[in-house]
Structures are given as structure tokens and as C-alpha cells.
Scaffold this motif. Structure first.
Motif, PDB file in Angstrom:
ATOM      1  N   THR A   1      47.967  18.364   6.325  1.00  0.00           N
ATOM      2  CA  THR A   1      48.033  18.591   7.768  1.00  0.00           C
ATOM      3  C   THR A   1      47.572  17.362   8.542  1.00  0.00           C
ATOM      4  O   THR A   1      46.926  16.476   7.993  1.00  0.00           O
ATOM      5  N   GLY A   2      47.896  17.350   9.829  1.00  0.00           N
ATOM      6  CA  GLY A   2      47.469  16.255  10.692  1.00  0.00           C
ATOM      7  C   GLY A   2      45.980  16.339  10.993  1.00  0.00           C
ATOM      8  O   GLY A   2      45.276  17.253  10.545  1.00  0.00           O
ATOM      9  N   LYS A   3      45.512  15.418  11.785  1.00  0.00           N
ATOM     10  CA  LYS A   3      44.080  15.330  12.089  1.00  0.00           C
ATOM     11  C   LYS A   3      43.610  16.405  13.065  1.00  0.00           C
ATOM     12  O   LYS A   3      42.438  16.742  13.084  1.00  0.00           O
ATOM     13  N   GLY A   4      44.493  16.896  13.921  1.00  0.00           N
ATOM     14  CA  GLY A   4      44.096  17.945  14.854  1.00  0.00           C
ATOM     15  C   GLY A   4      43.157  17.494  15.956  1.00  0.00           C
ATOM     16  O   GLY A   4      42.384  18.279  16.486  1.00  0.00           O
ATOM     17  N   ILE A   5      43.225  16.235  16.296  1.00  0.00           N
ATOM     18  CA  ILE A   5      42.298  15.694  17.300  1.00  0.00           C
ATOM     19  C   ILE A   5      42.508  16.360  18.661  1.00  0.00           C
ATOM     20  O   ILE A   5      41.551  16.801  19.304  1.00  0.00           O
ATOM     21  N   ARG A   6      43.744  16.437  19.120  1.00  0.00           N
ATOM     22  CA  ARG A   6      44.024  16.944  20.469  1.00  0.00           C
ATOM     23  C   ARG A   6      43.574  18.387  20.684  1.00  0.00           C
ATOM     24  O   ARG A   6      42.885  18.671  21.665  1.00  0.00           O
ATOM     25  N   PRO A   7      43.928  19.307  19.783  1.00  0.00           N
ATOM     26  CA  PRO A   7      43.473  20.680  20.017  1.00  0.00           C
ATOM     27  C   PRO A   7      41.957  20.838  19.899  1.00  0.00           C
ATOM     28  O   PRO A   7      41.350  21.635  20.612  1.00  0.00           O
ATOM     29  N   ASN A   8      41.360  20.052  19.004  1.00  0.00           N
ATOM     30  CA  ASN A   8      39.907  20.100  18.891  1.00  0.00           C
ATOM     31  C   ASN A   8      39.234  19.577  20.150  1.00  0.00           C
ATOM     32  O   ASN A   8      38.234  20.127  20.605  1.00  0.00           O
ATOM     33  N   LEU A   9      39.794  18.529  20.746  1.00  0.00           N
ATOM     34  CA  LEU A   9      39.245  18.020  22.007  1.00  0.00           C
ATOM     35  C   LEU A   9      39.349  19.073  23.110  1.00  0.00           C
ATOM     36  O   LEU A   9      38.433  19.204  23.931  1.00  0.00           O
ATOM     37  N   CYS A  10      40.441  19.831  23.113  1.00  0.00           N
ATOM     38  CA  CYS A  10      40.591  20.916  24.089  1.00  0.00           C
ATOM     39  C   CYS A  10      39.442  21.916  23.955  1.00  0.00           C
ATOM     40  O   CYS A  10      38.813  22.299  24.951  1.00  0.00           O
ATOM     41  N   LEU A  11      39.150  22.316  22.724  1.00  0.00           N
ATOM     42  CA  LEU A  11      38.099  23.309  22.502  1.00  0.00           C
ATOM     43  C   LEU A  11      36.705  22.725  22.716  1.00  0.00           C
ATOM     44  O   LEU A  11      35.806  23.419  23.204  1.00  0.00           O
ATOM     45  N   LEU A  12      36.532  21.461  22.381  1.00  0.00           N
ATOM     46  CA  LEU A  12      35.243  20.807  22.661  1.00  0.00           C
ATOM     47  C   LEU A  12      35.003  20.722  24.166  1.00  0.00           C
ATOM     48  O   LEU A  12      33.884  20.935  24.636  1.00  0.00           O
ATOM     49  N   ALA A  13      36.050  20.426  24.932  1.00  0.00           N
ATOM     50  CA  ALA A  13      35.924  20.387  26.392  1.00  0.00           C
ATOM     51  C   ALA A  13      35.599  21.778  26.928  1.00  0.00           C
ATOM     52  O   ALA A  13      34.750  21.930  27.819  1.00  0.00           O
ATOM     53  N   CYS A  14      36.237  22.789  26.367  1.00  0.00           N
ATOM     54  CA  CYS A  14      35.960  24.176  26.760  1.00  0.00           C
ATOM     55  C   CYS A  14      34.489  24.502  26.510  1.00  0.00           C
ATOM     56  O   CYS A  14      33.803  25.050  27.389  1.00  0.00           O
ATOM     57  N   ALA A  15      33.997  24.150  25.334  1.00  0.00           N
ATOM     58  CA  ALA A  15      32.589  24.410  25.002  1.00  0.00           C
ATOM     59  C   ALA A  15      31.648  23.641  25.921  1.00  0.00           C
ATOM     60  O   ALA A  15      30.611  24.164  26.346  1.00  0.00           O
ATOM     61  N   ALA A  16      32.032  22.411  26.251  1.00  0.00           N
ATOM     62  CA  ALA A  16      31.170  21.564  27.085  1.00  0.00           C
ATOM     63  C   ALA A  16      30.958  22.131  28.479  1.00  0.00           C
ATOM     64  O   ALA A  16      29.917  21.896  29.093  1.00  0.00           O
ATOM     65  N   VAL A  17      31.931  22.881  28.975  1.00  0.00           N
ATOM     66  CA  VAL A  17      31.795  23.460  30.317  1.00  0.00           C
ATOM     67  C   VAL A  17      31.388  24.937  30.262  1.00  0.00           C
ATOM     68  O   VAL A  17      31.439  25.631  31.269  1.00  0.00           O
ATOM     69  N   GLY A  18      31.006  25.398  29.078  1.00  0.00           N
ATOM     70  CA  GLY A  18      30.521  26.766  28.938  1.00  0.00           C
ATOM     71  C   GLY A  18      31.611  27.816  28.832  1.00  0.00           C
ATOM     72  O   GLY A  18      31.351  28.998  29.035  1.00  0.00           O
ATOM     73  N   GLY A  19      32.830  27.396  28.495  1.00  0.00           N
ATOM     74  CA  GLY A  19      33.939  28.346  28.369  1.00  0.00           C
ATOM     75  C   GLY A  19      33.877  29.138  27.079  1.00  0.00           C
ATOM     76  O   GLY A  19      33.085  28.840  26.181  1.00  0.00           O
TER      77      GLY A  19
END
Length: 165
Positions: A51-69
Motif C-alpha cells: 500500500t501507499g504511505k497514506g500521508i494525506r488521509p493521516n494528515l486530515c485526521l491529525l488536523a481533526c485531532a488537533a482542533v478537538g474534532g
């Protein structure tokens, strides 16, 4: 925590959402998508570690976590991002006539350009469809529409960039 660990933090949840998106889709077209995603080989046998590295979707979820989502409610959006990225890779491989991606033959070089275009277009459409799962997770329709618009705006920018390339 190193960058690789950070950018793969939610990888299993994203893969599970992608698998759910393809579950029950038995037309051979979907095996082409599974192949491109690195889940199966050309004959349909399961493979590991492609599989690929999955950087983009992980960044989406990390950003979500960072703002308390709520991470669980954002997973379909992250999966949509991964599908859009892969749609662009399929089309890019065709345009560049790339023979390999992730150390194996590209989708177009196995199934031909016409079927690869169909696969890429299907990957894009699945990205849109996976966004509708957000409603099942309690995301208001108005927010889903804004998310879909943002994804579409990003896609058109991606296509413009590919055109310029």
C-alpha cells in the motif's frame, strides 16, 4: 514520535474505511482498484505491504485531532482524500506512460489505458460516495456539502496542475 509514525497513525482505520467502500463490489473493475491500492496482485491474490504511505488521509485526521474534532466521524473524509489521491495517480501514470508504481506494474500497463481511465474515474466517484457515509456518523448535511465542495475544489486544482505539468 517520528514523521513516519505520525503520518501513519490512523492507517488501519483509513484502510478499514476503504475496504468498506469496496465491500460487495464484485465487478472486475473493483479488483483493478484493489490492485492499485496494493491489496491484491494481478491474479487477485491478497498481498501484504504494497500500500501507499497514506500521508494525506493521516494528515486530515491529525488536523481533526488537533482542533478537538471526532476522529471517527472524519474517517470517511480521510478515505475520500486517499481515493482522490489514487485517482490522480492512476491518471498520472497513464499520462506519463509510467510502467511501474510501488515497485510493480502500473494499472494501465496491466489492463490497458481504456480500463485504467475507467478505474481512475471510478476511484474519483467512490471518493465522492464515501463522503455520504459522513451522514451515517452524524455529520450534518450542510457540512457534508461544504466538505464535498472543498474536495471538488481541490480536485479541480489537482487537474489544473496536471494539465500544466
Amino acid at each position: 514520535m517520528n514523521v513516519q509514525t505520525l503520518t501513519q497513525r490512523y492507517q488501519q482505520e483509513i484502510i478499514a474505511e476503504l475496504e468498506l467502500t469496496l465491500k460487495g463490489r464484485t465487478v472486475p473493475l473493483y479488483d483493478m482498484l484493489r490492485y492499485h491500492l496494493g491489496w491484491i496482485d494481478q491474479s487477485g491474490k491478497t498481498v501484504e505491504g504494497m500500500t501507499g504511505k497514506g500521508i494525506r488521509p493521516n494528515l486530515c485526521l491529525l488536523a481533526c485531532a488537533a482542533v478537538g474534532g471526532q476522529i471517527q466521524a472524519a474517517i470517511p473524509a480521510a478515505a475520500a482524500i486517499e481515493l482522490v489521491h489514487n485517482f490522480s495517480l492512476i491518471h498520472d501514470d497513464i499520462e506519463d506512460k509510467s510502467p511501474q508504481r510501488r515497485h510493480r506494474p502500473t494499472l494501465w500497463s496491466v489492463w490497458g489505458v481504456s480500463q485504467a481511465v475507467n478505474a481512475g474515474d471510478s476511484m474519483y466517484t467512490l471518493a465522492r460516495l464515501v463522503l455520504y457515509r459522513l451522514e451515517e456518523l452524524g455529520v450534518p448535511e450542510r457540512k457534508i456539502l461544504r466538505i464535498a465542495r472543498a474536495l471538488d475544489e481541490a480536485c479541480i486544482k489537482l487537474c489544473e496542475g496536471q494539465y500544466l505539468d
